[in-house]
Each structure stands twice: as C-alpha cells, then as structure tokens.
Design an enzyme around this catalytic site. Structure first.
Site, PDB file in Angstrom:
ATOM      1  N   GLY A   1       0.864  -1.183   0.000  1.00  0.00           N
ATOM      2  CA  GLY A   1       0.000   0.000   0.000  1.00  0.00           C
ATOM      3  C   GLY A   1       0.891   1.220   0.000  1.00  0.00           C
ATOM      4  N   SER A   2       0.287   2.405  -0.096  1.00  0.00           N
ATOM      5  CA  SER A   2       1.110   3.611  -0.186  1.00  0.00           C
ATOM      6  C   SER A   2       1.958   3.801   1.066  1.00  0.00           C
ATOM      7  CB  SER A   2       0.225   4.830  -0.431  1.00  0.00           C
ATOM      8  OG  SER A   2      -0.755   4.927   0.592  1.00  0.00           O
TER       9      SER A   2
ATOM     10  N   GLU B   1       3.593   1.708   2.615  1.00  0.00           N
ATOM     11  CA  GLU B   1       4.740   0.787   2.660  1.00  0.00           C
ATOM     12  C   GLU B   1       5.714   0.998   1.504  1.00  0.00           C
ATOM     13  OE1 GLU B   1       1.543   0.026   4.520  1.00  0.00           O
ATOM     14  OE2 GLU B   1       1.412  -0.868   2.557  1.00  0.00           O
TER      15      GLU B   1
ATOM     16  N   GLU C   1      -4.202 -10.294   2.588  1.00  0.00           N
ATOM     17  CA  GLU C   1      -3.226 -10.393   3.672  1.00  0.00           C
ATOM     18  C   GLU C   1      -3.289 -11.731   4.414  1.00  0.00           C
ATOM     19  OE1 GLU C   1      -4.892  -7.734   2.817  1.00  0.00           O
ATOM     20  OE2 GLU C   1      -3.480  -6.054   2.674  1.00  0.00           O
TER      21      GLU C   1
ATOM     22  N   HIS D   1      -0.154  -3.821   4.794  1.00  0.00           N
ATOM     23  CA  HIS D   1      -0.663  -2.460   4.718  1.00  0.00           C
ATOM     24  C   HIS D   1      -1.207  -2.059   6.097  1.00  0.00           C
ATOM     25  CE1 HIS D   1      -1.981   1.113   2.869  1.00  0.00           C
ATOM     26  NE2 HIS D   1      -3.251   0.813   2.730  1.00  0.00           N
TER      27      HIS D   1
ATOM     28  N   HIS E   1     -11.286 -29.536  22.889  1.00  0.00           N
ATOM     29  CA  HIS E   1     -12.184 -28.828  21.974  1.00  0.00           C
ATOM     30  C   HIS E   1     -13.588 -28.693  22.567  1.00  0.00           C
ATOM     31  CE1 HIS E   1     -14.010 -28.643  17.591  1.00  0.00           C
ATOM     32  NE2 HIS E   1     -14.261 -27.565  18.287  1.00  0.00           N
TER      33      HIS E   1
ATOM     34  N   GLY F   1      -7.094 -24.036  14.557  1.00  0.00           N
ATOM     35  CA  GLY F   1      -8.483 -24.222  14.148  1.00  0.00           C
ATOM     36  C   GLY F   1      -8.994 -23.118  13.243  1.00  0.00           C
TER      37      GLY F   1
HETATM   38  C1  LIG Z   1     -11.834 -18.781  10.115  1.00  0.00           C
HETATM   39  C2  LIG Z   1     -12.800 -19.839  10.494  1.00  0.00           C
HETATM   40  N1  LIG Z   1     -14.128 -19.646  10.266  1.00  0.00           N
HETATM   41  C3  LIG Z   1     -15.008 -20.619  10.583  1.00  0.00           C
HETATM   42  C4  LIG Z   1     -14.601 -21.781  11.169  1.00  0.00           C
HETATM   43  C5  LIG Z   1     -15.602 -22.847  11.591  1.00  0.00           C
HETATM   44  N2  LIG Z   1     -15.453 -24.091  10.828  1.00  0.00           N
HETATM   45  C6  LIG Z   1     -14.837 -25.164  11.361  1.00  0.00           C
HETATM   46  S1  LIG Z   1     -14.837 -26.477  10.350  1.00  0.00           S
HETATM   47  C7  LIG Z   1     -15.673 -25.634   9.149  1.00  0.00           C
HETATM   48  C8  LIG Z   1     -16.048 -26.303   7.861  1.00  0.00           C
HETATM   49  C9  LIG Z   1     -14.909 -26.532   6.921  1.00  0.00           C
HETATM   50  O1  LIG Z   1     -15.430 -26.978   5.708  1.00  0.00           O
HETATM   51  P1  LIG Z   1     -14.616 -27.845   4.683  1.00  0.00           P
HETATM   52  O2  LIG Z   1     -13.275 -27.293   4.464  1.00  0.00           O
HETATM   53  O3  LIG Z   1     -15.468 -28.026   3.488  1.00  0.00           O
HETATM   54  O4  LIG Z   1     -14.384 -29.223   5.408  1.00  0.00           O
HETATM   55  P2  LIG Z   1     -15.468 -30.323   5.845  1.00  0.00           P
HETATM   56  O5  LIG Z   1     -16.007 -29.874   7.132  1.00  0.00           O
HETATM   57  O6  LIG Z   1     -16.503 -30.396   4.779  1.00  0.00           O
HETATM   58  O7  LIG Z   1     -14.646 -31.541   5.977  1.00  0.00           O
HETATM   59  C10 LIG Z   1     -15.953 -24.334   9.570  1.00  0.00           C
HETATM   60  C11 LIG Z   1     -16.654 -23.328   8.759  1.00  0.00           C
HETATM   61  C12 LIG Z   1     -13.215 -21.921  11.422  1.00  0.00           C
HETATM   62  N3  LIG Z   1     -12.724 -23.016  12.001  1.00  0.00           N
HETATM   63  N4  LIG Z   1     -12.349 -20.945  11.056  1.00  0.00           N
END
Ligand SMILES: Cc1ncc(C[n+]2csc(CCOP(=O)(O)OP(=O)(O)O)c2C)c(N)n1
Ligand SMILES: [Mg+2]
Length: 541
Positions: A41-42, A44, A63, A86, A293, A415
């Site tokens: 961006g500008s 940087e 990003e 940026h 989890h 995750g």
């Molecule tokens: C940034 C983010 N947003 C949302 C989630 C919630 N989440 C966990 S698993 C998942 C589904 C992933 O889908 P896919 O890659 O198609 O794999 P599948 O579950 O079908 O095996 C989501 C949306 C997350 N973990 N991280």
C-alpha cells in the site's frame, strides 16, 4: 535531507551515512530474511525503493494469504520470515492467520505501514490509531518505535523475540517517512534462542520413565519444530513406549508407520483418559497436556498414571493440570534423557492394527474420503509434503494417508481456516525438489483461495486436492453435540455451486474435476508429475 538520502539506495555508491532502509535490509540479509511476504500500500512503498537484487518479493493477493505463506515458509525453513502488511485494514485482513501463527509458534517478523509522523495528529487517511494494539494479544511483542532511527533496532529485537522459544509472530509498525531517515548500523550480535531444561527436573522424568511398567509418550508439534523427531524415536525405542500424537497437532512428530506408533488423541478429556488407560506414566513431549475442543470432566489422565511434560513454553507448562512439567528446548531435553544409563528391557507393546482397505465405490456411488486418500497414499508412495486443511476428513487422513517423516506434514494448531492453501505455497517455496500435496476441504479453500495465484506466478510444484462434499461437514457432524436433532438442519453449512476447476483456471492453474472413481488414480498421478501447480477437485460423499 530525506530526499537526498532517498536517491541513494546502493550501499557502494552512496555518501557516508545509512538510512533506516539500508540498515533494515542489511539486518534482514544477515539473518536470512531475504524473502518478503507482502501486499503493498502507499504507506509501505518506500520500504521497497531500490529493491535489492538478492531479495525476493512474494506477493499475496490478500493479507490472510500473505501471512499463511510466510508461516508455511518459516515452518519449513525453521527460521523467521519477514512479512509486510498495509496499515490498519491490511493488518485486519491478516489477523486470522496471525492468530494461527501465534498458536503454531511460528516466528514471523510482521512489519506494517503507518502514516507519516508529521500528519498523525490529524488522523490522516490510512493511519492506524493504536497501531500496536491491533494485533494483540496474538503477537509476542508489538511496537511503533518512538523515533525513526529506532526502527532498525526494533526490527533486530523483534527478530530475536520471534526466534526465542516459544517462537511466534512479532509486530513492528513503521511510519512511511521513516525509511529515508538516517540510522546507525546494527552491531553484530548473537542472541541464543533455546533454553536447556533444568537437569534436576529432567532427572525426575528420567527416573519415572526408568521405573514405570507401561509408558506412553504423547508428542506434539514442538518435537518436529525443534528437529527432535529422531531423538524422540530413539527415546521411545529405548523405553518401548507407545507413542500417541497430541490433540490438534500441526506437524509430524513421530513416524506414523513406526512399530511403536499408537495413533492420535482426540481433543476430548474423557476419550483421552480412555485411550491412555493402562499406562502408568504419560510423558507429554512438545505438546500441551492437553488441548481440548469440547467440555469434559473427571481426571485428565487415567487413575494411577503419572503425568510428566517437556515443553518449550512456560505458559503452557503453567496450566498443566497435574504432575511434573519441565520447560526448555525439546531436543536438548530429550538428548539429556538419552544420556542416562539404559533402563531394563521391557516387552514390546502390542502393535496397532492397520486400517481395513477402503473399498471402491459401486457404480453411481460417490467416492468416500477414505477411498480418495488411500488412492492418494498409493500413488504418492511416501513422496511429497502433505499440507492439510479438511476438518471432517482429518481422522480419515490419519488412517489412510500415513506420514512417515519429520517435516512431512503441516496443518494449523489454531483451528482457524484459511491457513492451508497459502501455507502450501510457503512450504513449496522453501522446499525445492519436493512436491507439496495440499489436501483442502471445499469450505476451507474459499478462505484464501487467492493463494493459487501466487503458486501459479511462482510455478510451484503443488497438487491441490480439493475434497468437495459441497458443505461444511465438520459443523454438520458436530451439531448433535449441541443438541441438534436429525430433522434440524444446521443453518449456513451447505455450499452448493462451487467449481474449483474454474476458480483455478481463472488464476492460470490447470485442474480436473473427478467424480468417477475409475479416473481418480490417473488424475492424481498426472497432477503429481505436473511441472507447476495443478488442481484435482474430487467430488466426495
Ligand atoms: C476462520 C474460520 N471460520 C469458521 C470456522 C468454523 N469451521 C470449522 S470447520 C468448518 C467447515 C470446513 O469446511 P470444509 O473445508 O469443506 O471441510 P469439511 O467440514 O466439509 O470436511 C468451519 C466453517 C473456522 N474453524 N475458522
Ligand atoms: Mg466440505
């Protein structure tokens, strides 16, 4: 003065006196940070004037992609990578993968632009207010230096902090007018990055291991990060310990075809206790004990078992629920344990049963993920580095696509989706001569799909295997835990209408969509032997 210095980028032909830019580039070169993962961006641009010929600018189109690529690169090289973002909005876009880098313990020196110091009092366009607060709490250190001439020292200090265990991202906000200001060179210095664990505390772990009957090792990502996989194999063999992988582990810290390998622990307290039942010592190496989890209750280890831990992170050690936690570098600690006299011979534990072969689908039936990954495993013959982000397929992958070597696998510890695709690009960039196999879910792909563009620009040998089940299966699978009944659809979890071959083609990546099981093997084989990146979208059940 700034403008006269500004015309002098090259060290050889310039008047005495160096600029902030000269000193920062010189330092980055000294520590091997000559690839700059960035989106400009500008605020940087002046950083990159007179761009040195021995540096490489790796452009990511968002990003999240930039930070994910840098993370994969830093993990594969085991060295800090340099990132430039940026101001404000760019850092905001990057935040998800900064969080992931923090959880991954990946050393990243993240620089971001800031508006010119002289106009900051007027809240100028693109300025970041409280710039250092934005990436907290997911960086180890965050600073906007008080004066321009302090920028190089801040970057040197940031680099040392990023590299010190536990490693992680650091953040330096740099006003745009700083780059042409004069600065002193940084003196040569060495700061050590590791700590050797307390020998007395380690001796207590050693004694527990020597005296017990049925030891279990639980290995986490810090083993591979520290380059300690071979040492952990030796220690497990000497104690005849069964070796489990800690929940949500992002790297391969024990060969999964080894006679002592015992499988993967889920992130659930009661299940962990069940799986570890019968062991009298549980030794957690380079992993939290344990990452959960979902809610759980009761003990953290089986009744009567002693828990001990060797980990590079004092914060993680501080919440280890019971037993003995020892802090320090995992490789140095394991080597010290290997120096102890050999313990008495123990019987080998029973071997782990191998999974039954997945069957080919009947005509007209969709392929199972097990069949797809088994075929991939057959075709790749242990070659290549697997990068995975396919949440509901992870347990299937663990059964059908065994990882056999250190550095052979990467996923995120956080995750947070949107890491896998760009991480594959970073790993490929850092691993000449290796093919990278990115196994990515359809949903996960879409968080930072622009990574494909960079893979194409750099002609990196990556096979993107997109497992397209047209949904967020992990969330649908998880719903019953939160009280959903069979007639209660989980809102926002169906993903119809995505065509990954077309998406790839739009960025110059060739690809094929496979719905027919008889075509899968050839499609994978062709993709694995392609020169640059290639995509195989597999329609799965
Ligand atoms: C940034 C983010 N947003 C949302 C989630 C919630 N989440 C966990 S698993 C998942 C589904 C992933 O889908 P896919 O890659 O198609 O794999 P599948 O579950 O079908 O095996 C989501 C949306 C997350 N973990 N991280
Ligand atoms: Mg899916």
């Amino acid at each position: 003065m700034a403008s006269s210095l500004a015309q002098q980028g090259n060290l050889d032909d310039k008047a005495p006196g160096m600029t902030v830019r000269d000193v920062v580039i010189d330092f980055a070169r000294r520590v091997g940070m000559t690839s700059i993962f960035a989106n400009p961006g500008s605020t940087e641009l002046p950083m990159f004037r007179d761009f040195p010929a021995d540096f490489r600018y790796v452009l990511g189109l968002q990003e999240a992609v930039v930070v994910g690529m840098a993370d994969g690169y830093a993990q594969a090289t085991r060295r800090a990578a340099l990132v430039n973002l940026h101001s404000a909005a760019g850092v905001g876009n990057a935040m998800g993968n900064i969080f992931t880098a923090f959880r991954n313990r990946t050393p990243l020196v993240i620089t971001a632009g800031q508006q010119a110091r002289s106009i900051l009092p007027f809240d100028p366009f693109l300025s970041a207010s409280d710039a250092t607060e934005l990436p907290r709490p997911y960086v180890k250190w965050s600073i906007e230096p008080a004066r321009a001439q302090d920028v190089p020292l801040a970057i040197a200090r940031a680099w040392a902090i990023a590299m010190q265990e536990p490693r992680g991202p650091v953040f330096v906000s740099i006003p745009v007018d700083d780059w042409d200001q004069p600065a002193e060179p940084i003196a040569e210095r060495t700061v050590s990055h590791v700590t050797r664990p307390d020998p007395d505390a380690l001796a207590r772990i050693g004694a527990l291991l020597d005296q017990c009957e049925r030891p279990a090792f639980v290995v986490g990502g810090a083993v591979d990060r520290a380059g300690a996989v071979d040492d952990v194999v030796r220690l497990a063999e000497r104690h005849r310990a069964r070796v489990y992988v800690a929940p949500m582990t992002g790297r391969c810290s024990f060969p999964e075809t080894h006679r002592l390998f015992a499988g993967f622990l889920p992130a659930m307290r009661e299940r962990i206790v069940e799986l570890l039942a019968g062991h009298d010592v549980v030794f957690s190496l380079g992993a939290p004990a344990f990452a959960y989890h979902v809610e759980g209750s009761g003990p953290h280890v089986p009744a009567g078992a002693h828990l001990c831990q060797l980990i590079d992170d004092p914060t993680t050690a501080a919440w280890t629920p019971q037993g003995l936690a020892v802090v320090g570098n995992v490789r140095l600690g394991v080597r010290d344990l290997l120096e102890r006299p050999a313990p008495r011979e123990r019987a080998l534990p029973p071997p782990r049963p191998s999974p039954v072969r997945a069957s080919e689908p009947a005509p007209g039936e969709r392929m199972s993920v097990a069949f797809v990954l088994q075929t991939l495993s057959d075709v790749r013959r242990e070659q290549g580095i697997v990068v995975e982000e396919a949440p509901s397929s992870r347990p299937v992958m663990q059964a059908y696509l065994p990882i056999t070597r250190a550095g052979g696998f990467l996923t995120m510890d956080s995750g947070g989706l949107g890491f896998g695709m760009p991480a594959a690009v970073g790993v490929a960039l850092a691993s000449p001569g290796e093919r990278v196999i990115a196994v990515i879910g359809d949903g996960s792909s879409m968080y930072s799909v622009q990574a494909i563009w960079t893979a194409v620009r750099l002609q990196l040998p990556i096979t993107f295997v997109i497992l397209n089940n047209a949904r967020y299966a992990a969330l649908q699978d998880f719903a019953p835990v939160f009280g959903f009944g069979p007639e209660d659809p989980v809102q926002g979890t169906d993903l119809p209408g995505l065509d990954f071959v077309m998406l790839g083609a739009g960025m110059g990546c060739s690809g094929v969509r496979v719905g027919d099981a008889t075509l899968l093997r050839d499609a994978l084989q062709n993709s694995l032997s392609a020169n640059g990146p290639s995509l195989v979208e597999v329609v799965v059940a």
